[in-house]
Design a protein around this motif. Structure first.
Motif, PDB file in Angstrom:
ATOM      1  N   ASP A  69      70.933 -24.927  52.708  1.00 32.43           N
ATOM      2  CA  ASP A  69      71.097 -23.717  51.886  1.00 32.43           C
ATOM      3  C   ASP A  69      71.855 -24.028  50.602  1.00 32.43           C
ATOM      4  O   ASP A  69      71.553 -23.470  49.535  1.00 32.43           O
ATOM      5  N   GLU A  70      72.840 -24.924  50.706  1.00 35.61           N
ATOM      6  CA  GLU A  70      73.622 -25.320  49.524  1.00 35.61           C
ATOM      7  C   GLU A  70      72.726 -25.944  48.460  1.00 35.61           C
ATOM      8  O   GLU A  70      72.853 -25.651  47.267  1.00 35.61           O
ATOM      9  N   LEU A  71      71.797 -26.792  48.877  1.00 37.12           N
ATOM     10  CA  LEU A  71      70.874 -27.401  47.920  1.00 37.12           C
ATOM     11  C   LEU A  71      69.969 -26.352  47.286  1.00 37.12           C
ATOM     12  O   LEU A  71      69.751 -26.358  46.072  1.00 37.12           O
ATOM     13  N   ILE A  72      69.426 -25.486  48.111  1.00 36.67           N
ATOM     14  CA  ILE A  72      68.483 -24.465  47.627  1.00 36.67           C
ATOM     15  C   ILE A  72      69.156 -23.518  46.631  1.00 36.67           C
ATOM     16  O   ILE A  72      68.588 -23.172  45.583  1.00 36.67           O
ATOM     17  N   LYS A  73      70.366 -23.105  46.934  1.00 41.24           N
ATOM     18  CA  LYS A  73      71.068 -22.142  46.088  1.00 41.24           C
ATOM     19  C   LYS A  73      71.559 -22.760  44.770  1.00 41.24           C
ATOM     20  O   LYS A  73      71.828 -22.041  43.806  1.00 41.24           O
ATOM     21  N   ASN A  74      71.692 -24.087  44.739  1.00 45.69           N
ATOM     22  CA  ASN A  74      72.264 -24.736  43.559  1.00 45.69           C
ATOM     23  C   ASN A  74      71.344 -25.808  42.997  1.00 45.69           C
ATOM     24  O   ASN A  74      71.809 -26.873  42.559  1.00 45.69           O
ATOM     25  N   GLU A  75      70.040 -25.518  42.993  1.00 47.67           N
ATOM     26  CA  GLU A  75      69.077 -26.537  42.571  1.00 47.67           C
ATOM     27  C   GLU A  75      69.305 -27.010  41.144  1.00 47.67           C
ATOM     28  O   GLU A  75      69.147 -28.203  40.843  1.00 47.67           O
ATOM     29  N   LYS A  76      69.689 -26.120  40.244  1.00 48.04           N
ATOM     30  CA  LYS A  76      69.905 -26.519  38.848  1.00 48.04           C
ATOM     31  C   LYS A  76      71.114 -27.442  38.731  1.00 48.04           C
ATOM     32  O   LYS A  76      71.093 -28.432  37.990  1.00 48.04           O
ATOM     33  N   ASN A  77      72.176 -27.128  39.471  1.00 43.97           N
ATOM     34  CA  ASN A  77      73.380 -27.966  39.433  1.00 43.97           C
ATOM     35  C   ASN A  77      73.089 -29.372  39.950  1.00 43.97           C
ATOM     36  O   ASN A  77      73.660 -30.345  39.448  1.00 43.97           O
ATOM     37  N   TYR A  78      72.220 -29.463  40.952  1.00 43.46           N
ATOM     38  CA  TYR A  78      71.917 -30.756  41.578  1.00 43.46           C
ATOM     39  C   TYR A  78      70.728 -31.465  40.933  1.00 43.46           C
ATOM     40  O   TYR A  78      70.325 -32.530  41.380  1.00 43.46           O
ATOM     41  N   ARG A  79      70.147 -30.856  39.907  1.00 38.88           N
ATOM     42  CA  ARG A  79      68.992 -31.443  39.200  1.00 38.88           C
ATOM     43  C   ARG A  79      67.831 -31.729  40.158  1.00 38.88           C
ATOM     44  O   ARG A  79      67.195 -32.782  40.112  1.00 38.88           O
ATOM     45  N   ILE A  80      67.581 -30.769  41.038  1.00 39.08           N
ATOM     46  CA  ILE A  80      66.459 -30.858  41.966  1.00 39.08           C
ATOM     47  C   ILE A  80      65.524 -29.682  41.701  1.00 39.08           C
ATOM     48  O   ILE A  80      65.829 -28.809  40.885  1.00 39.08           O
ATOM     49  N   GLU A  81      64.387 -29.685  42.378  1.00 36.43           N
ATOM     50  CA  GLU A  81      63.443 -28.575  42.234  1.00 36.43           C
ATOM     51  C   GLU A  81      63.054 -28.082  43.618  1.00 36.43           C
ATOM     52  O   GLU A  81      62.673 -28.871  44.492  1.00 36.43           O
ATOM     53  N   VAL A  82      63.158 -26.781  43.812  1.00 36.08           N
ATOM     54  CA  VAL A  82      62.819 -26.155  45.096  1.00 36.08           C
ATOM     55  C   VAL A  82      61.619 -25.244  44.893  1.00 36.08           C
ATOM     56  O   VAL A  82      61.618 -24.411  43.982  1.00 36.08           O
ATOM     57  N   HIS A  83      60.592 -25.420  45.703  1.00 34.18           N
ATOM     58  CA  HIS A  83      59.426 -24.544  45.599  1.00 34.18           C
ATOM     59  C   HIS A  83      58.719 -24.448  46.943  1.00 34.18           C
ATOM     60  O   HIS A  83      59.001 -25.202  47.871  1.00 34.18           O
ATOM     61  N   ASP A  84      57.817 -23.493  47.038  1.00 35.16           N
ATOM     62  CA  ASP A  84      57.027 -23.332  48.255  1.00 35.16           C
ATOM     63  C   ASP A  84      55.906 -24.360  48.282  1.00 35.16           C
ATOM     64  O   ASP A  84      55.228 -24.599  47.285  1.00 35.16           O
ATOM     65  N   GLY A  85      55.722 -24.965  49.455  1.00 30.64           N
ATOM     66  CA  GLY A  85      54.654 -25.936  49.638  1.00 30.64           C
ATOM     67  C   GLY A  85      53.546 -25.365  50.501  1.00 30.64           C
ATOM     68  O   GLY A  85      53.452 -24.139  50.689  1.00 30.64           O
ATOM     69  N   PRO A  86      52.683 -26.216  51.044  1.00 29.04           N
ATOM     70  CA  PRO A  86      51.585 -25.757  51.912  1.00 29.04           C
ATOM     71  C   PRO A  86      52.102 -24.917  53.073  1.00 29.04           C
ATOM     72  O   PRO A  86      53.160 -25.185  53.638  1.00 29.04           O
ATOM     73  N   LYS A  87      51.358 -23.879  53.393  1.00 29.47           N
ATOM     74  CA  LYS A  87      51.697 -22.990  54.517  1.00 29.47           C
ATOM     75  C   LYS A  87      53.055 -22.306  54.323  1.00 29.47           C
ATOM     76  O   LYS A  87      53.695 -21.898  55.289  1.00 29.47           O
ATOM     77  N   ASN A  88      53.498 -22.203  53.065  1.00 27.86           N
ATOM     78  CA  ASN A  88      54.766 -21.559  52.730  1.00 27.86           C
ATOM     79  C   ASN A  88      55.998 -22.289  53.254  1.00 27.86           C
ATOM     80  O   ASN A  88      57.062 -21.689  53.429  1.00 27.86           O
ATOM     81  N   CYS A  89      55.849 -23.596  53.510  1.00 29.25           N
ATOM     82  CA  CYS A  89      57.035 -24.381  53.829  1.00 29.25           C
ATOM     83  C   CYS A  89      57.870 -24.525  52.556  1.00 29.25           C
ATOM     84  O   CYS A  89      57.406 -24.197  51.462  1.00 29.25           O
ATOM     85  N   LYS A  90      59.100 -25.004  52.698  1.00 23.76           N
ATOM     86  CA  LYS A  90      59.975 -25.196  51.543  1.00 23.76           C
ATOM     87  C   LYS A  90      60.003 -26.678  51.184  1.00 23.76           C
ATOM     88  O   LYS A  90      60.219 -27.529  52.040  1.00 23.76           O
ATOM     89  N   ILE A  91      59.767 -26.964  49.909  1.00 24.16           N
ATOM     90  CA  ILE A  91      59.815 -28.329  49.408  1.00 24.16           C
ATOM     91  C   ILE A  91      61.026 -28.484  48.487  1.00 24.16           C
ATOM     92  O   ILE A  91      61.210 -27.706  47.556  1.00 24.16           O
ATOM     93  N   ILE A  92      61.867 -29.484  48.762  1.00 18.30           N
ATOM     94  CA  ILE A  92      62.967 -29.824  47.869  1.00 18.30           C
ATOM     95  C   ILE A  92      62.661 -31.186  47.258  1.00 18.30           C
ATOM     96  O   ILE A  92      62.712 -32.212  47.930  1.00 18.30           O
ATOM     97  N   ASP A  93      62.284 -31.176  45.991  1.00 12.06           N
ATOM     98  CA  ASP A  93      62.004 -32.413  45.260  1.00 12.06           C
ATOM     99  C   ASP A  93      63.329 -32.933  44.711  1.00 12.06           C
ATOM    100  O   ASP A  93      63.943 -32.324  43.844  1.00 12.06           O
ATOM    101  N   ALA A  94      63.757 -34.094  45.249  1.00 14.53           N
ATOM    102  CA  ALA A  94      65.046 -34.653  44.837  1.00 14.53           C
ATOM    103  C   ALA A  94      64.884 -35.926  44.019  1.00 14.53           C
ATOM    104  O   ALA A  94      65.813 -36.737  43.951  1.00 14.53           O
ATOM    105  N   GLY A  95      63.696 -36.097  43.397  1.00 16.06           N
ATOM    106  CA  GLY A  95      63.559 -37.288  42.578  1.00 16.06           C
ATOM    107  C   GLY A  95      62.162 -37.663  42.153  1.00 16.06           C
ATOM    108  O   GLY A  95      61.969 -38.714  41.548  1.00 16.06           O
ATOM    109  N   ILE A  96      61.164 -36.827  42.444  1.00 17.66           N
ATOM    110  CA  ILE A  96      59.785 -37.146  42.030  1.00 17.66           C
ATOM    111  C   ILE A  96      59.533 -36.658  40.606  1.00 17.66           C
ATOM    112  O   ILE A  96      59.270 -37.450  39.705  1.00 17.66           O
ATOM    113  N   LYS A  97      59.637 -35.349  40.397  1.00 20.10           N
ATOM    114  CA  LYS A  97      59.429 -34.776  39.069  1.00 20.10           C
ATOM    115  C   LYS A  97      60.747 -34.442  38.381  1.00 20.10           C
ATOM    116  O   LYS A  97      60.748 -33.990  37.233  1.00 20.10           O
TER     117      LYS A  97
END
Length: 320
Positions: free
Chosen positions: A19-47
Motif C-alpha cells: 500500500d505504501e508503494l501504491i500511495k506514493n508512486e510519484k515519490n518512489y518514481r514508479i508507475e502503478v496501473h491496472d493490468g490483465p484481469k484488473n490485477c495491479k501492476i507496479i512498474d519499478a524500473g521498466i518504463k
C-alpha cells in the motif's frame, strides 16, 4: 504448521508495504496501473526510473515483512561500495518461504521466477512441506525480475493456484538493469546462504538468526552485465553471519562448505562464467551461488567459525 510460525501471515505483513508503494508512486518514481484481469501492476524500473529506496521496500516485501533492509556506508578500508545490510526475524521463513525466487512461471516467450509472499499461498514448491508453513489471505503480491509485463495467462495461473481473484493480485516488476532491481537482487545475500545450507542438508530448524551485507554494484548497461554484477556482489563481496545450533564440528564444516570459494566455477566475473556456458544458467555449478565470507556463531558452545574472504580484485574487475 510449525508452532514457531503459528499466527504469522507473511501476506498480511506485506499489505501495508505494498500500500505504501501504491500511495506514493510519484515519490518512489514508479508507475502503478491496472493490468490483465484488473490485477495491479507496479512498474519499478521498466518504463520508469525507480530508486534505491523503492528497491529497499521491494526487498522487504520479498522477505514477507519479516526482514529489514538498510543502505550503509562503505567500510573504513575504502575498498568497498556502499552496501546493503539485511536481517530477518524467522530468517528461514523470510528467506526460503518468501524471498527465494522458486516459482517458475512461463508462457510462450515470457519466463520469470516468482518471489514473494504469493508462493506461500500457492504451495507449488516442496520447500513449504519441509518448513511446514502455509499461508492464507484474501490478497497477495509477487515480485518478478522481468523487463515486460506478464501476459494474461500468467495472471490466470497465479489467480487459480492461489485461489485469489485477479483484482486482488499485485505484481511488482523489477528488471536487473534498474536501480530498484539491482537493490532487490543483492538483498538476497542472506537467502543465498540459507538456501545453500539447505542444499548441504543442514537442518533448517538449527538456523536461529542471521544477517548479511554485500556491496551495491553499479547499474549494468544491459541484462547480462546487470545480472553479472549483482551475482558478483554476493559471490565475491557478500558476508553472512548465522547464529546456529549444532555441534562445533557440524558448524565448522558448514562454514567451510558454505562459501562461494568451494565452487569449481569460482574465480571469474559471473558474466564471463555465464558466457562460457553459452548463457545456460543451469550449467553453472550451483555451489557458486553463495556468499564470499561466512561467519557462524554457535549459540551452544559460543564458538565462532569463519570461512572465505572478500575478493576485492574481482569486485573491481566486475564493477569498473
Amino acid at each position: 504448521m510449525n508452532n514457531i510460525y503459528q499466527g504469522i501471515s507473511i501476506n498480511k505483513n506485506t499489505d501495508p508495504l505494498v500500500d505504501e508503494l501504491i500511495k506514493n508512486e510519484k515519490n518512489y518514481r514508479i508507475e502503478v496501473h491496472d493490468g490483465p484481469k484488473n490485477c495491479k501492476i507496479i512498474d519499478a524500473g521498466i518504463k520508469v526510473q525507480g530508486c534505491m529506496e523503492v528497491g529497499v521496500k521491494i526487498a522487504e516485501i520479498c522477505l514477507g515483512g519479516l526482514g529489514k533492509v538498510e543502505i550503509l556506508p562503505p567500510s573504513d578500508n575504502g575498498e568497498n561500495n556502499w552496501c546493503v545490510n539485511v536481517r530477518a526475524n524467522h530468517a528461514v521463513l523470510a528467506c526460503l518461504g518468501s524471498q527465494y525466487a522458486g516459482w517458475s512461471l512461463n508462457h510462450k516467450d515470457f519466463f520469470s521466477l516468482g518471489s514473494g509472499p504469493a508462493r506461500a499461498i500457492a504451495q507449488r514448491e516442496e520447500i513449504f512441506s519441509e518448513i511446514n508453513y502455509s499461508d492464507a489471505h484474501t490478497k497477495t503480491v509477487l515480485v518478478l525480475e522481468v523487463e515486460k509485463e506478464p501476459p494474461v495467462e500468467i495472471i490466470e495461473k497465479i489467480s487459480n493456484d492461489c485461489k485469489i481473484k485477479p483484482e486482488n493480485l499485485t505484481f511488482i516488476l523489477t528488471p536487473t538493469t534498474s536501480i530498484s532491481g539491482n537493490l532487490q537482487v543483492i538483498s538476497r545475500i542472506l537467502e543465498v546462504a540459507i538456501h545453500k545450507a539447505h542444499e548441504l542438508n543442514f537442518p533448517l530448524e538449527n538456523i536461529i538468526d542471521g544477517m548479511g551485507t554485500t556491496p551495491i554494484p553499479p547499474i549494468g548497461k544491459n541484462f547480462i552485465e546487470g545480472m553479472g554484477r549483482t551475482n558478483d556482489s554476493i559471490i565475491y563481496g557478500g558476508t553472512v553471519i548465522l547464529i546456529c545450533k549444532g555441534s562445533d564440528e557440524e558448524l565448522k564444516n558448514l562454514s567451510k562448505n558454505l562459501t562461494s570459494k568451494t565452487s569449481k566455477d569460482y574465480g571469474k566475473p559471473f558474466k564471463d562464467i555465464f558466457e562460457a556456458y553459452n548463457r545456460d544458467f543451469y550449467k553453472i555449478d550451483g555451489s557458486l551461488f553463495s556468499p564470499a565470507k561466512v561467519i557462524i556463531n554457535s549459540n551452544e558452545s559460543g564458538k565462532t567459525f569463519i570461512s572465505g574472504e572478500i575478493n576485492y580484485k574481482l569486485l573491481k574487475k566486475s564493477f569498473f
